[in-house]
Every structure is written in C-alpha cells, then in structure tokens.
Enzyme design. Structure first.
Site: not given
Length: 395
Positions: A271, A248, A326
């Site tokens: 991600d 992330s 996620h």
C-alpha cells in the site's frame, strides 16, 4: 504493561504458520541518533518457557501515537492501554537462534507514525517460513516515537526509566525520545518527506550492513542489555538472497532502497505512498517489485506513479486485496472488535486474518520466485484483483 481483562481475550496477533518457531530480539548499535536500531525476527529453538514481549514496549510509544493522532496524551494513554496494553508479540523474546540452514534476509520499513513492533504479524510469518527479518525503527521523525541515548558523565545522573525489555548497558547513558514531527504552518510537505525517505533508505542499508557484519563473525556491541547471543548468526544468513519490504511510507522506502543498494534483489511494497519519491530514480530501479495494495487507500494518481515503474523486461507486479483498508497491514487490525475497528478504520470488509493470509501468501510466493528461484506461481485467490499491465493470473 496494560491489563489482561477479558474484553479482548479473543483478539490477538496471529502467530506465524510456517514450520519454524519464531524468536525476536532488539539490536541497537551506536547509542546516538545516527546509530542503527531494529527488531530481529528469526527461526529459533523450541522452548516452552520463553516469554513474549509486549506489543507496545512502553508508555512513550503510546504518547507518540497520541501525538500522531492529535489526541490528549493523558486520555489516549488510558484508552490505548485499555485496548492494546495486554497484547504480546507472537515470538519468543531473546530465544536461541536455530542455526540449521542459511536463511534469506528481509529488511522491513514501517509506515508513517508507526515503529518497529507494529508489523509483527508479517515479520513473524516470514521468520516462521525461514527468513531472518530486521524491522527497522526509523529516526527521521516519521515514527510516532523512537529513542536513542545521550551520555551523561555528571556525578548526579537522572534515574533511568525502568522498561521491561530494554535497558542500556552503560549507566551513563540516558534515554532521549524522538517523536513524530508534524508539518509546520506553511511548510511544503514534499521537501520534508523526500528528505525523510532518503534517510529511511540509508537506515535500512545500515541495518543490512550490520547483518552482513554479524554474518561475517564481526563483533557488534548492543547498546541494549540483552541475553541474545548475536554470534550464533555467524554464517547463517544467505546474503545472495536479500529483499526489502515496507508499508506506506515504508513502501516508498522500498523503492528508494532498490535504487540505492543492489544487494536488495527484490522488493515488496505494501500500500505504497508514492508521494515522497523523486520520479527521476525510477529508471535506476532494476530489481523485481511486487505492489500489494488495499482497496480503500489507493487513488488514481498514486497508482499512475506506481505504473511508471512498469517494465517490459523486469518483473513488476501489482495486486489489490479486496475489502481491505490502509491499516489492514499493521497489527492494529487484529486487536479491536469489529465496530471499533471499522470506526477507527483499522478493519475493512474482509476478515483481517483472511486479508493478512492473502498478503503473506502472495509475498512468500513472490520471494520464493525471486529470491529462492523456485517455480512457484504467484499465489492467487478470488479476493485478489490484478492490475494490468503488472499482473496476469497466468503469470
């Protein structure tokens, strides 16, 4: 911490599947906020008696998670402690290093609202496969909680908090906690996140430089009391084979690190949240990159920014793991039952162990090709979706 009640005995963070036993130890060099702090995962000597550290090191991290999730600290501490307080990291705490080879190195950067312990399934798997992995805890106010120390030379000092696995080496050092900083009313997000991603990259590079010093036999002083002997790592890391990896916000940190430091030979971005990055840096990134995405988090604009890093000459690959969310990458996905996991969006439609196995095996195949220069093909599975022009099944 926490309880060991039977409600969660069937859940737990999976251990590494490689040929090496895994140890872990914390290193803090420099007690101030400008210092370096990471958890190291490494191949270790086999020992039956070694303890495993708590997954959540102390209550302050629960408080940080509560703040990040905009929950009451009092209520959430009870909930989090009930759900997660009994879990251990699948690595032997301060176990003796296994110096029988030169191990490649991975620096790992956590996501927004996370901290150094929350990706232990990924880090332990890499260590079990023969990597030395430093999971950095960022001090850019993007972690839900972290800490450093301030000196207090006064005669009457506040009593130290008693934490199982970290105490300072000096009696005049007092903990200072730094919690996640939310956006202020009316504040633009990009300037904050852009500043943070630059600091995060600098922290990853400092962690790498610290490992380089350790590998060279230079003495390092751990601010934390520890039985781990850092001198045993001397000349045991392969500094020609270094990768950067993150999830992330940590994925954005991967891109920033590749731009800033050529010692990173490749990057794995899980991600990735591309928003914090200046697109102007993209042409300066010359190393191979592997984007591994979840199915539910990504959106067209974010993918378009990733594809701006495509290259005709530099290997750039992107896949999506079907049925994932996620939070399929942090350890949370293994630690709740199916319905709670889906309510909290910690689980996708795919079994979390299958999803993590796909992520780890794909990552290892990429690292084997670009760090170890083997002829391994990119790991493939029917649950992996390619993104053109990044990935072709035949590559």
């Amino acid at each position: 911490m926490g309880n060991a009640s039977c409600h969660n005995n069937h859940l737990g963070i999976p251990a590494g599947k490689g040929p090496h036993q895994v140890g872990c130890a914390d290193l803090m060099v420099g007690h101030t906020v400008q210092g370096t702090f990471f958890r190291l995962y490494y191949p270790c000597q086999t020992s039956e008696a070694s303890e495993k550290p708590d997954w959540i090191p102390c209550r302050e991290y629960f408080n940080g998670l509560a703040d990040f999730m905009k929950m009451s600290r009092t209520l959430s501490e009870r909930i989090f402690n009930y759900l997660f307080g009994s879990y251990k990291i699948p690595a032997a705490w301060n176990a003796s290093f296994k110096p029988d080879d030169k191990y490649p190195v991975v620096i790992f950067s956590h996501g927004l609202g996370a901290f150094r312990t929350l990706y232990s399934a990924i880090c332990a798997e890499l260590a079990s496969q023969g990597f030395v992995v430093a999971a950095v805890e960022h001090r850019d106010e993007s972690a839900s909680a972290t800490f450093y120390y301030q000196e207090n030379n006064e005669a009457e000092q506040r009593p130290h908090a008693v934490h199982q696995n970290f105490r300072p080496i000096s009696n005049n050092l007092e903990e200072e906690w730094m919690y996640y900083r939310a956006l202020k009313p009316g504040e633009l997000e990009f300037p904050l996140r852009n500043r943070q991603v630059k600091q995060r990259a600098d922290e990853c590079i400092r962690a790498l430089n610290l490992l380089i010093d350790i590998n060279a036999g230079k003495s390092v002083e751990n601010v934390l009391q520890s039985t781990f002997d850092w001198t045993t790592l001397e000349n045991c890391m392969d500094l020609c084979r270094i990768a950067i990896m993150g999830h992330s916000f940590g994925g954005a940190t991967v891109i920033e690190c590749l731009c800033k430091e050529v010692k990173f030979k490749c990057g794995i971005a899980l991600d990735t949240w591309m928003f914090p990055l200046d697109e102007e840096i993209f042409p300066s990134v010359k190393q191979p990159i592997f984007f591994i995405n979840s199915e539910k988090f990504q959106w067209a604009g974010n993918i378009i920014r990733m594809k701006k890093l495509d290259s005709a000459v530099i290997p750039r690959k992107m896949i999506t793991i079907k049925g994932t969310v996620h939070q399929s990458f942090p350890d949370f996905t293994f630690l709740t039952g199916n319905w709670i996991g889906k309510i909290l969006k910690l689980k996708g439609e795919i079994d979390p162990h299958v999803a993590m196995d796909l992520c780890n095996r794909s990552s290892l195949a990429f690292l084997q090709r670009h760090l170890l220069e083997s002829c391994e093909l990119l790991y493939w599975d029917e649950n992996l979706k390619p993104h053109q022009p990044f990935v072709d099944k035949t590559q």
